[in-house]
Design a protein around this motif. Structure first.
Motif, short mmCIF file in Angstrom:
data_model
loop_
_atom_site.label_atom_id
_atom_site.label_comp_id
_atom_site.label_asym_id
_atom_site.label_seq_id
_atom_site.Cartn_x
_atom_site.Cartn_y
_atom_site.Cartn_z
N GLU A 1 0.83 -1.20 0.00
CA GLU A 1 0.00 0.00 0.00
C GLU A 1 0.87 1.26 0.00
OE1 GLU A 1 -2.43 -3.32 1.04
OE2 GLU A 1 -0.53 -2.66 1.88
N LEU A 2 2.00 1.21 0.70
CA LEU A 2 2.88 2.37 0.75
C LEU A 2 3.46 2.68 -0.61
CD1 LEU A 2 4.29 4.57 2.30
CD2 LEU A 2 5.93 2.89 3.17
N VAL B 1 8.36 12.70 7.31
CA VAL B 1 7.19 11.99 7.82
C VAL B 1 7.55 10.53 8.06
CG1 VAL B 1 4.81 11.26 7.34
CG2 VAL B 1 5.60 13.51 6.57
N GLY B 2 7.10 9.97 9.19
CA GLY B 2 7.34 8.56 9.49
C GLY B 2 6.08 7.74 9.28
N ILE B 3 6.23 6.57 8.67
CA ILE B 3 5.09 5.71 8.34
C ILE B 3 5.11 4.45 9.20
CG2 ILE B 3 3.85 4.50 6.52
CD1 ILE B 3 4.13 7.46 5.94
N VAL B 4 3.98 4.16 9.83
CA VAL B 4 3.83 2.89 10.56
C VAL B 4 2.39 2.42 10.34
CG1 VAL B 4 3.37 4.11 12.72
CG2 VAL B 4 4.04 1.71 12.78
N ALA B 5 2.12 2.01 9.08
CA ALA B 5 0.76 1.64 8.65
C ALA B 5 0.65 0.11 8.59
CB ALA B 5 0.45 2.27 7.29
N LEU B 6 0.63 -0.52 9.76
CA LEU B 6 0.57 -1.97 9.85
C LEU B 6 -0.86 -2.47 9.68
CD1 LEU B 6 2.96 -2.54 12.90
CD2 LEU B 6 3.52 -2.00 10.51
N GLU C 1 -6.03 6.59 0.84
CA GLU C 1 -6.09 7.33 2.10
C GLU C 1 -4.68 7.63 2.60
OE1 GLU C 1 -8.13 6.70 6.49
OE2 GLU C 1 -9.03 5.72 4.74
N LEU C 2 -3.79 6.67 2.43
CA LEU C 2 -2.40 6.86 2.83
C LEU C 2 -1.75 7.94 1.97
CD1 LEU C 2 0.15 6.15 4.39
CD2 LEU C 2 0.45 4.17 2.88
N ARG C 3 -2.01 7.91 0.68
CA ARG C 3 -1.47 8.93 -0.24
C ARG C 3 -1.93 10.33 0.16
NH1 ARG C 3 -0.62 9.32 -6.35
NH2 ARG C 3 -0.91 7.07 -6.36
#
Length: 222
Positions: free
Chosen positions: A62-63, A118-123, A175-177
């Motif tokens: 997704e990222l 920005v830090g991503i932690v989209a588990l 949504e992540l974008r």
């Protein structure tokens, strides 16, 4: 048992039902020294980061879809699980936006954290993630980054209470974008979120505080 030490408040609450001598000692970041390497927002490029084990359940597909066709770069560091996953990732269009570091030592991790916006932690919403406290989320905050995290109740309570990022559906690349774009385009809001996150780490969510809890229990037992 005289003492039970757990890794999160969620686990602690379960053990408290059978033994009141239970505490939580969370894996929060060490704050001394590393936060001094902060880089001002204006001196950073439009780069986001993910540092940790790279797997599908941790949202890497997704990222990559979220950054596909954007001007944003992803600083990606960690081992692939399974190792063959990398072959699948490099075939995706979003891979063109990746600065790949693979597995690196602490010094390089600090460099990546310091230069990213920005830090991503989209588990994924899996049972072993929903009530966890991922140290990377807190390290992002320590380095003054707003975070984009999965919309789990526990994580939302931290991010919304302290206004230090955005919670999203980790299964929704669009949504992540949108969250990434919002943070990178709204500089003042993002700087404020990053500042809020760093302040609460220095004040509360740090290993120095957790260590004292554990040492105090040892002293009591002795």
């Amino acid at each position: 048992m005289d003492l039970i030490v757990t890794a999160t408040p969620f686990i602690k609450d379960r053990f408290l039902e059978i033994n009141r001598s239970t505490i939580d000692v969370c894996n929060y970041p060490i704050t001394k020294g590393e936060e001094k390497r902060l880089v001002h927002w204006n001196n950073k490029k439009n780069e986001i980061c993910y540092v940790g084990l790279i797997s599908k359940s941790r949202g890497i597909i997704e990222l990559l879809r979220a950054i596909e066709g954007t001007p944003y770069k992803l600083n990606l560091a960690g081992n692939y699980s399974p190792g063959s996953l990398r072959d699948e990732l490099v075939s995706l269009p979003g891979w063109e936006n990746v600065n790949e570091y693979k597995y690196v030592g602490r010094e390089k991790i600090v460099e990546i954290l310091a230069k990213s916006k920005v830090g991503i932690v989209a588990l994924y919403p899996q049972i072993n993630y929903i009530d966890s406290l991922p140290i990377k989320m807190f390290e992002y905050m320590l380095f003054g980054m707003p975070v984009i995290a999965s919309d789990f109740p526990l994580w939302r309570s931290i991010i919304e209470d302290y206004n230090c990022g955005i919670c999203i559906n980790p299964l929704n690349a669009l949504e992540l974008r949108e969250a990434i774009s919002k943070l990178l385009k709204n500089e003042n809001d993002s700087i404020k979120m990053g500042h809020n996150g760093r302040e609460i780490i220095i004040e509360k969510f740090n290993w120095e505080n957790e260590k004292l809890k554990l040492l105090n229990c040892y002293s009591y037992l002795i």
